[in-house]
Design a protein around this motif. Sequence first.
Motif, PDB file in Angstrom:
ATOM      1  N   ASN A   1       0.721  -1.289  -0.073  1.00 41.34           N
ATOM      2  CA  ASN A   1       0.007  -0.044   0.061  1.00 41.34           C
ATOM      3  C   ASN A   1       0.965   1.266   0.086  1.00 41.34           C
ATOM      4  O   ASN A   1       2.105   1.125   0.048  1.00 41.34           O
ATOM      5  CB  ASN A   1      -1.098   0.143   1.170  1.00 41.34           C
ATOM      6  N   GLY A   2       0.289   2.563  -0.336  1.00 42.79           N
ATOM      7  CA  GLY A   2       0.949   3.611  -0.087  1.00 42.79           C
ATOM      8  C   GLY A   2       1.709   4.176   1.153  1.00 42.79           C
ATOM      9  O   GLY A   2       2.734   4.484   1.219  1.00 42.79           O
ATOM     10  N   THR A   3       1.118   3.475   2.455  1.00 46.58           N
ATOM     11  CA  THR A   3       1.697   3.608   3.587  1.00 46.58           C
ATOM     12  C   THR A   3       3.108   2.975   3.772  1.00 46.58           C
ATOM     13  O   THR A   3       3.877   3.662   4.288  1.00 46.58           O
ATOM     14  CB  THR A   3       0.638   3.582   4.708  1.00 46.58           C
ATOM     15  N   ALA A   4       3.101   1.571   3.375  1.00 50.55           N
ATOM     16  CA  ALA A   4       4.287   0.811   3.224  1.00 50.55           C
ATOM     17  C   ALA A   4       5.305   1.452   2.325  1.00 50.55           C
ATOM     18  O   ALA A   4       6.335   1.413   2.866  1.00 50.55           O
ATOM     19  CB  ALA A   4       3.556  -0.510   2.997  1.00 50.55           C
TER      20      ALA A   4
ATOM     21  N   GLU B   1       8.840  12.309  -2.984  1.00 53.36           N
ATOM     22  CA  GLU B   1       7.443  12.899  -3.785  1.00 53.36           C
ATOM     23  C   GLU B   1       6.382  12.042  -3.333  1.00 53.36           C
ATOM     24  O   GLU B   1       6.479  10.862  -3.858  1.00 53.36           O
ATOM     25  CB  GLU B   1       7.680  13.114  -5.054  1.00 53.36           C
ATOM     26  N   ASP B   2       5.239  12.627  -2.772  1.00 57.63           N
ATOM     27  CA  ASP B   2       4.034  11.765  -2.222  1.00 57.63           C
ATOM     28  C   ASP B   2       3.051  12.109  -3.449  1.00 57.63           C
ATOM     29  O   ASP B   2       2.674  13.074  -3.569  1.00 57.63           O
ATOM     30  CB  ASP B   2       3.522  12.228  -1.134  1.00 57.63           C
ATOM     31  N   ALA B   3       3.217  11.077  -4.373  1.00 59.65           N
ATOM     32  CA  ALA B   3       2.626  11.211  -5.758  1.00 59.65           C
ATOM     33  C   ALA B   3       1.351  10.346  -5.756  1.00 59.65           C
ATOM     34  O   ALA B   3       0.623  10.089  -6.548  1.00 59.65           O
ATOM     35  CB  ALA B   3       3.450  10.925  -7.004  1.00 59.65           C
TER      36      ALA B   3
ATOM     37  N   PHE C   1       3.376   5.965  -4.765  1.00 55.32           N
ATOM     38  CA  PHE C   1       2.065   5.812  -5.183  1.00 55.32           C
ATOM     39  C   PHE C   1       1.041   4.927  -4.409  1.00 55.32           C
ATOM     40  O   PHE C   1       1.669   3.992  -3.741  1.00 55.32           O
ATOM     41  CB  PHE C   1       2.005   5.534  -6.811  1.00 55.32           C
ATOM     42  N   SER C   2      -0.124   5.196  -4.374  1.00 49.53           N
ATOM     43  CA  SER C   2      -1.071   4.374  -3.788  1.00 49.53           C
ATOM     44  C   SER C   2      -2.391   3.855  -4.685  1.00 49.53           C
ATOM     45  O   SER C   2      -2.558   4.563  -5.595  1.00 49.53           O
ATOM     46  CB  SER C   2      -1.901   5.199  -2.706  1.00 49.53           C
ATOM     47  N   PHE C   3      -2.691   2.463  -4.704  1.00 50.37           N
ATOM     48  CA  PHE C   3      -3.636   2.041  -5.518  1.00 50.37           C
ATOM     49  C   PHE C   3      -4.939   1.798  -4.897  1.00 50.37           C
ATOM     50  O   PHE C   3      -5.557   0.721  -5.166  1.00 50.37           O
ATOM     51  CB  PHE C   3      -2.914   0.691  -6.315  1.00 50.37           C
TER      52      PHE C   3
HETATM   53  C1  LIG Z   1      -1.429  11.879  -0.276  1.00 48.59           C
HETATM   54  C2  LIG Z   1      -1.534  10.350   0.356  1.00 48.59           C
HETATM   55  N1  LIG Z   1      -0.531   9.771   0.762  1.00 48.59           N
HETATM   56  C3  LIG Z   1      -0.289   8.527   1.443  1.00 48.59           C
HETATM   57  C4  LIG Z   1      -1.505   7.685   1.290  1.00 48.59           C
HETATM   58  C5  LIG Z   1      -1.554   6.163   1.573  1.00 48.59           C
HETATM   59  O1  LIG Z   1      -1.795   5.336   0.799  1.00 48.59           O
HETATM   60  P1  LIG Z   1      -2.450   3.980   1.221  1.00 48.59           P
HETATM   61  O2  LIG Z   1      -3.889   4.220   1.791  1.00 48.59           O
HETATM   62  O3  LIG Z   1      -2.383   3.212   0.093  1.00 48.59           O
HETATM   63  O4  LIG Z   1      -1.538   3.413   2.315  1.00 48.59           O
HETATM   64  C6  LIG Z   1      -2.521   8.332   0.569  1.00 48.59           C
HETATM   65  C7  LIG Z   1      -3.785   7.407   0.551  1.00 48.59           C
HETATM   66  O5  LIG Z   1      -4.986   7.578   1.121  1.00 48.59           O
HETATM   67  C8  LIG Z   1      -2.835   9.552   0.167  1.00 48.59           C
HETATM   68  O6  LIG Z   1      -3.769  10.092  -0.301  1.00 48.59           O
END
Ligand SMILES: Cc1ncc(COP(=O)(O)O)c(C=O)c1O
Length: 396
Positions: A55-58, A156-158, A187-189
């Motif tokens: 995930n994006g957080t990871a 970069e948080d894209a 990136f997040s999916f």
């Molecule tokens: C700007 C931003 N950064 C990080 C995240 C984290 O991604 P994820 O939900 O896949 O962990 C998100 C998701 O909501 C986000 O919008």
Amino acid sequence: MNPIPYGKQNITQADIDAVVEVLKADYLTQGPKIKEFEDAFASYVDAKYAVAVSNGTAALHLCALALNVSEEQKVITTPITFAASANCVRYCGGEVVFGDIDPETYLLDINSVRELLEASPKGTYSGIIPVDFAGRAVDLEAYRKLANEYGLWIIEDACHAPGGSFIKTNGQESKCGSGEFADLAIFSFHPVKHIASGEGGMITTNDAALYNKLLALRTHGIVKNDNLYTNSVDFASGVENAESYPLWYMEMQELGYNYRLTDFQAALGLSQLQRADEGINRRREVANIYEKAFKDKDFIKGQSGVVTGHAYHLYVIEVEDRLGLYNYLREKHVYAQIHYIPCHLMPYYRSLGWKEGDLSNAERYYKSCISLPMYPTFSVEEQKYVIEKVTEFCNG
Ligand SMILES: Cc1ncc(COP(=O)(O)O)c(C=O)c1O
């Protein structure tokens, strides 16, 4: 009218077929779809390397680890983002320092970052995490210049901007996640994002050393490469005078995690990626219609507008009576959202010393912002209905 959410995934028969194909094949995870997805994604954003994660957080956590964020370090980010952009610094024990936003672009204001950097001795900060908020690309060329002055890295948080870009000073386009200016991009999916895989994320970079580090950290810190092993061949093979490392051998060389994506998620992401341009074009059409509808309306205090390279994950407007509009739209089955409650005023960050009044632009923005529906399958009739309801409420 059916309920209208602010964002929604678009799953086609081709997506379903792609997932089913993997479910019938040999690998549910750690199979060939991962690399296929990574290569296709890297090419989509013009980066050399991509690492798929759960995930994006990871993705953010691994980036912070790869850049050695630690307890003595301070990192700057924006308060108008999802908390994960800041939390990754805390996972590694670092200190998050929020800069303020630019009230026009809603992005982290580079002047606010410069002020923070100038107010402390060099070496106080180790990095910056700018966010392509709502899909609007940060000018990373300018950030790189500033970062170089202070020896900082950039993540970069894209998450909001696959397919987005900004125009460089030479007039050329630089894509979000290309790694041209940032050390790492993520990136997040998640289903409301441009490309959905359920849960899922990606890191892109042009740095081979960071790439290899991320691959290991994603899987427990395990390395599988004869040239990198530190234990002896004899130990590895279990016999004296062995000639080479046995095929089963691997080494856990540092503390990593299991942040892997599965192959069926990668198949879904890959299938979605084929339609990414179609999706972004449709989002831009939706933005154009909102822009025209609200352009000269005096009830609009601000709006995302039409901006070159904007990926339009969100379409934000600012109005005086935001709470009233939100509730009115809900009554009419339009489920708008608020992005975001400023991170620095979340109880967790308040407990670390942040308080109201610290970041006036972000706090002012929060009082009036509302994200209207924005997704590729949002129909022309539905958008007409949403615009009608917003106008009806705001005109009183
Ligand atoms: C700007 C931003 N950064 C990080 C995240 C984290 O991604 P994820 O939900 O896949 O962990 C998100 C998701 O909501 C986000 O919008």
